[in-house]
Design an enzyme around this catalytic site. Structure first.
Site, PDB file in Angstrom:
ATOM      1  N   ASP A  27       0.835  -1.207   0.000  1.00 23.75           N
ATOM      2  CA  ASP A  27       0.000   0.000   0.000  1.00 23.75           C
ATOM      3  C   ASP A  27       0.865   1.251   0.000  1.00 23.75           C
ATOM      4  O   ASP A  27       1.931   1.269   0.621  1.00 23.75           O
ATOM      5  CB  ASP A  27      -0.893  -0.021   1.245  1.00 23.75           C
ATOM      6  N   ASN A  75     -10.497  -3.280  -6.462  1.00 25.55           N
ATOM      7  CA  ASN A  75      -9.708  -2.325  -7.246  1.00 25.55           C
ATOM      8  C   ASN A  75     -10.334  -2.004  -8.603  1.00 25.55           C
ATOM      9  O   ASN A  75      -9.916  -1.041  -9.261  1.00 25.55           O
ATOM     10  CB  ASN A  75      -8.285  -2.833  -7.452  1.00 25.55           C
TER      11      ASN A  75
END
Length: 247
Positions: A27, A75
């Site tokens: 991340d 996503n």
């Protein structure tokens, strides 16, 4: 990432447990790029370099299995151009790295449904998986279009079908039976789950597998993650005592 290497002191935690399987939520690519006034794709490119560094570092530490959260089922909500950039980087990574993975004896495994990507990318993934399937030195697992809740739902449907067919009694469904239906059934139990960028949540990643994994959260953005950062996570693991609820 060599399976047969003797464990180093950094690989053992509580009562001599060997660190075999590390998973990483990668991340911070976007924030890394924003801080440098660069487009998001620059952050993703830098993140791909961090993957290479981390795999080399894992190899030095003798870690048997590394699982990377590359693309979640959520996503797809991102802008189409960003998804296209990520898909392009995935293809570029496969072109550049599969030969090296194969020569190092590393098996590539995919969890999730990568066939949701455009046909060329999906075919490249299939080819890479097939080419490395017989390798036994270690395993690189890449989560593509993966969500843990979906994985669990698929496992429950498969077990329900067996019950309906009369081949499985409901009372025979144990945690081990459920685990055998998951995408990770052939992998070592998860020992350590790392998340970068300062976020402190699992984001629908390996929820079942993380039940007794050690969790490690770092402020380091993924593009800045390196051998020292992995070593720090492993050292933290080595200082912990894994109790599994026993005491």
């Amino acid at each position: 990432m060599t399976r047969k290497a003797a464990p180093t002191p950094a690989q053992t935690g509580g009562e001599g447990a060997v660190l075999r399987h590390v998973a990483i939520i990668m991340d911070g690519n976007g924030r890394w790029a924003k801080a440098r006034r660069l487009p998001r794709v620059a952050g993703h490119r830098a993140g791909a370099e961090a993957v290479r560094r981390t795999l080399r570092a894992a190899s030095k530490l003798g870690i048997e299995c590394v699982t990377l959260y590359a693309f979640s089922s959520e996503n797809w909500k991102r802008p189409e151009d960003e998804i296209a950039d990520l898909t392009g980087l995935m293809k570029q990574f496969l072109r550049a790295e599969v030969d090296d993975l194969h020569e190092a004896g590393i098996r590539l495994k995919i969890i999730g449904n990568h066939h949701a990507f455009e046909p060329e990318a999906a075919a490249m993934v299939d080819a890479a998986v097939a080419r490395t399937a017989a390798n036994t030195a270690s395993t690189l697992v890449v989560a593509l279009n993966y969500g843990s809740q979906d994985e669990l739902a698929r496992a429950m449907r498969a077990l329900a079908q067996q019950v309906q067919a009369g081949t499985l009694a409901p009372e025979a469904i144990t945690p081990a039976v459920i685990a055998a239906q998951l995408d990770t059934a052939d992998l070592p139990p998860l020992d350590l789950l790392i998340r970068t960028s300062g976020e402190v949540r699992l984001s629908n990643f390996l929820l079942w597998q993380a039940a007794y994994a050690e969790l490690y959260f770092t402020e380091t953005l993924w593009p800045d993650f390196d051998e020292a950062a992995l070593a720090a996570a492993v050292e933290s693991y080595a200082c912990r005592e894994r109790r599994y609820g026993g005491r």
